[in-house]
Design a protein around this motif. Structure first.
Motif, PDB file in Angstrom:
ATOM      1  N   GLU A 109       0.814  -1.223   0.000  1.00  0.00           N
ATOM      2  CA  GLU A 109       0.000   0.000   0.000  1.00  0.00           C
ATOM      3  C   GLU A 109       0.848   1.274   0.000  1.00  0.00           C
ATOM      4  OE1 GLU A 109      -3.817   1.940   2.322  1.00  0.00           O
ATOM      5  OE2 GLU A 109      -2.681   0.339   3.285  1.00  0.00           O
ATOM      6  N   GLY A 110       1.866   1.340   0.849  1.00  0.00           N
ATOM      7  CA  GLY A 110       2.710   2.536   0.921  1.00  0.00           C
ATOM      8  C   GLY A 110       3.430   2.815  -0.391  1.00  0.00           C
ATOM      9  N   LEU A 111       4.011   1.775  -0.977  1.00  0.00           N
ATOM     10  CA  LEU A 111       4.716   1.947  -2.254  1.00  0.00           C
ATOM     11  C   LEU A 111       3.739   2.351  -3.356  1.00  0.00           C
ATOM     12  CD1 LEU A 111       7.259   1.801  -3.948  1.00  0.00           C
ATOM     13  CD2 LEU A 111       6.864  -0.678  -4.198  1.00  0.00           C
ATOM     14  N   ARG A 112       2.541   1.749  -3.367  1.00  0.00           N
ATOM     15  CA  ARG A 112       1.542   2.100  -4.383  1.00  0.00           C
ATOM     16  C   ARG A 112       1.135   3.571  -4.244  1.00  0.00           C
ATOM     17  NH1 ARG A 112      -1.029  -2.108  -3.855  1.00  0.00           N
ATOM     18  NH2 ARG A 112      -2.500  -1.460  -2.252  1.00  0.00           N
ATOM     19  N   ASN A 113       1.012   4.069  -3.016  1.00  0.00           N
ATOM     20  CA  ASN A 113       0.691   5.487  -2.805  1.00  0.00           C
ATOM     21  C   ASN A 113       1.811   6.385  -3.329  1.00  0.00           C
ATOM     22  OD1 ASN A 113      -1.775   4.871  -1.655  1.00  0.00           O
ATOM     23  ND2 ASN A 113      -0.999   4.946   0.436  1.00  0.00           N
ATOM     24  N   GLU A 114       3.067   5.972  -3.123  1.00  0.00           N
ATOM     25  CA  GLU A 114       4.199   6.746  -3.646  1.00  0.00           C
ATOM     26  C   GLU A 114       4.179   6.790  -5.161  1.00  0.00           C
ATOM     27  OE1 GLU A 114       8.120   5.830  -2.102  1.00  0.00           O
ATOM     28  OE2 GLU A 114       7.222   5.214  -0.194  1.00  0.00           O
ATOM     29  N   VAL A 115       3.875   5.656  -5.802  1.00  0.00           N
ATOM     30  CA  VAL A 115       3.813   5.603  -7.273  1.00  0.00           C
ATOM     31  C   VAL A 115       2.681   6.501  -7.780  1.00  0.00           C
ATOM     32  CG1 VAL A 115       3.375   4.088  -9.256  1.00  0.00           C
ATOM     33  CG2 VAL A 115       4.900   3.331  -7.425  1.00  0.00           C
ATOM     34  N   THR A 116       1.553   6.514  -7.072  1.00  0.00           N
ATOM     35  CA  THR A 116       0.440   7.399  -7.444  1.00  0.00           C
ATOM     36  C   THR A 116       0.867   8.862  -7.348  1.00  0.00           C
ATOM     37  OG1 THR A 116      -1.194   5.788  -6.681  1.00  0.00           O
ATOM     38  CG2 THR A 116      -1.936   8.073  -6.875  1.00  0.00           C
ATOM     39  N   THR A 117       1.541   9.219  -6.252  1.00  0.00           N
ATOM     40  CA  THR A 117       2.010  10.602  -6.071  1.00  0.00           C
ATOM     41  C   THR A 117       2.996  10.990  -7.165  1.00  0.00           C
ATOM     42  OG1 THR A 117       1.641  10.490  -3.691  1.00  0.00           O
ATOM     43  CG2 THR A 117       3.199  12.159  -4.467  1.00  0.00           C
ATOM     44  N   GLN A 118       3.924  10.111  -7.506  1.00  0.00           N
ATOM     45  CA  GLN A 118       4.888  10.402  -8.579  1.00  0.00           C
ATOM     46  C   GLN A 118       4.181  10.629  -9.907  1.00  0.00           C
ATOM     47  OE1 GLN A 118       7.515   7.025  -8.436  1.00  0.00           O
ATOM     48  NE2 GLN A 118       8.744   7.875  -6.771  1.00  0.00           N
ATOM     49  N   CYS A 119       3.171   9.820 -10.188  1.00  0.00           N
ATOM     50  CA  CYS A 119       2.397   9.968 -11.423  1.00  0.00           C
ATOM     51  C   CYS A 119       1.698  11.332 -11.443  1.00  0.00           C
ATOM     52  CB  CYS A 119       1.385   8.831 -11.526  1.00  0.00           C
ATOM     53  SG  CYS A 119       0.248   8.937 -12.924  1.00  0.00           S
ATOM     54  N   MET A 120       1.089  11.712 -10.317  1.00  0.00           N
ATOM     55  CA  MET A 120       0.403  13.003 -10.261  1.00  0.00           C
ATOM     56  C   MET A 120       1.394  14.157 -10.402  1.00  0.00           C
ATOM     57  SD  MET A 120      -2.858  12.580 -10.115  1.00  0.00           S
ATOM     58  CE  MET A 120      -3.609  14.054  -9.429  1.00  0.00           C
ATOM     59  N   GLU A 121       2.576  14.016  -9.835  1.00  0.00           N
ATOM     60  CA  GLU A 121       3.606  15.057  -9.979  1.00  0.00           C
ATOM     61  C   GLU A 121       4.042  15.185 -11.438  1.00  0.00           C
ATOM     62  OE1 GLU A 121       6.523  13.828  -7.108  1.00  0.00           O
ATOM     63  OE2 GLU A 121       5.449  14.803  -5.445  1.00  0.00           O
ATOM     64  N   ARG A 122       4.148  14.061 -12.149  1.00  0.00           N
ATOM     65  CA  ARG A 122       4.496  14.120 -13.585  1.00  0.00           C
ATOM     66  C   ARG A 122       3.419  14.860 -14.375  1.00  0.00           C
ATOM     67  NH1 ARG A 122       5.970   8.769 -12.729  1.00  0.00           N
ATOM     68  NH2 ARG A 122       4.059   8.013 -13.717  1.00  0.00           N
ATOM     69  N   LYS A 123       2.191  14.824 -13.901  1.00  0.00           N
ATOM     70  CA  LYS A 123       1.078  15.514 -14.577  1.00  0.00           C
ATOM     71  C   LYS A 123       0.955  16.969 -14.121  1.00  0.00           C
ATOM     72  CE  LYS A 123      -1.572  11.269 -15.252  1.00  0.00           C
ATOM     73  NZ  LYS A 123      -2.135  11.212 -16.583  1.00  0.00           N
ATOM     74  N   GLY A 124       1.869  17.412 -13.242  1.00  0.00           N
ATOM     75  CA  GLY A 124       1.898  18.813 -12.839  1.00  0.00           C
ATOM     76  C   GLY A 124       1.175  19.144 -11.541  1.00  0.00           C
ATOM     77  N   TYR A 125       0.744  18.139 -10.793  1.00  0.00           N
ATOM     78  CA  TYR A 125       0.037  18.378  -9.537  1.00  0.00           C
ATOM     79  C   TYR A 125       1.006  18.317  -8.359  1.00  0.00           C
ATOM     80  CZ  TYR A 125      -4.183  17.430 -12.244  1.00  0.00           C
ATOM     81  OH  TYR A 125      -5.189  17.465 -13.177  1.00  0.00           O
ATOM     82  N   ALA A 126       0.665  19.055  -7.318  1.00  0.00           N
ATOM     83  CA  ALA A 126       1.409  19.000  -6.057  1.00  0.00           C
ATOM     84  C   ALA A 126       0.404  18.683  -4.961  1.00  0.00           C
ATOM     85  CB  ALA A 126       2.088  20.336  -5.770  1.00  0.00           C
TER      86      ALA A 126
END
Length: 172
Positions: A109-126
């Motif tokens: 779960e923790g790693l999956r949340n990190e991957v989600t955050t990285q994906c959102m950052e690539r799309k320009g979100y913070a």
């Protein structure tokens, strides 16, 4: 036991068990909207677009880091108390503090949340945290869910609306 209350916890009833009191206070805090808003933010982006992008990122993260459920046993916790009579005779008594239980959890779960955050950052979100608005700001605001993310300042605050909706306000 005291709890922090934004909109009035209603007082402590001496007959309530501590677990019930904690549950009551957390429920009231959640319902009152006292917690800050944690949201993926990109100025000028629509909230609907952010939600679609977040869903896409969650699906991508799930494909990269699948669910891996594990189960473990948490043993019971005991304490020993000494009880003495008026005559000075003492005995030890074993008291159950927490019963044993089985617990299931997802190790990824923790790693999956990190991957989600990285994906959102690539799309320009913070990921931002917007504090809850004061009652005075809420009273002076015409409530309408945020559709497009406005510019944020140190005065910006959030008003929670039913469901997962919210309004971001920057008082003048």
């Amino acid at each position: 036991v005291n709890c922090f209350v934004c909109a009035g916890c209603g007082g402590y009833n001496a007959r309530m068990r501590p677990g019930h009191l904690i549950f009551l206070c957390i429920s009231l805090l959640t319902l009152s909207g006292c917690f800050p808003l944690n949201v993926y933010y990109r100025e000028g982006a629509s909230v609907a677009r952010m939600e679609n992008d977040r869903t896409d990122c969650r699906v991508e993260a799930l494909a990269k880091v699948p669910v891996a459920m594990r189960t473990r046993y948490i043993p019971p916790v005991y304490d020993t108390r000494t009880i003495c009579t008026a005559t000075g005779y003492c005995t030890s008594q074993r008291i159950l503090i927490s019963p044993g239980r089985w617990e299931s959890y997802d190790v990824n779960e923790g790693l999956r949340n990190e991957v989600t955050t990285q994906c959102m950052e690539r799309k320009g979100y913070a990921r931002v945290r917007v504090p809850a608005c004061s009652p005075q700001v809420i009273e002076q605001t015409t409530i309408s869910a945020t559709r497009v993310f406005p510019p944020l300042s140190d005065r910006s605050c959030a008003i929670r609306i039913r469901g997962d909706r919210y309004q971001i306000v920057t008082p003048g």
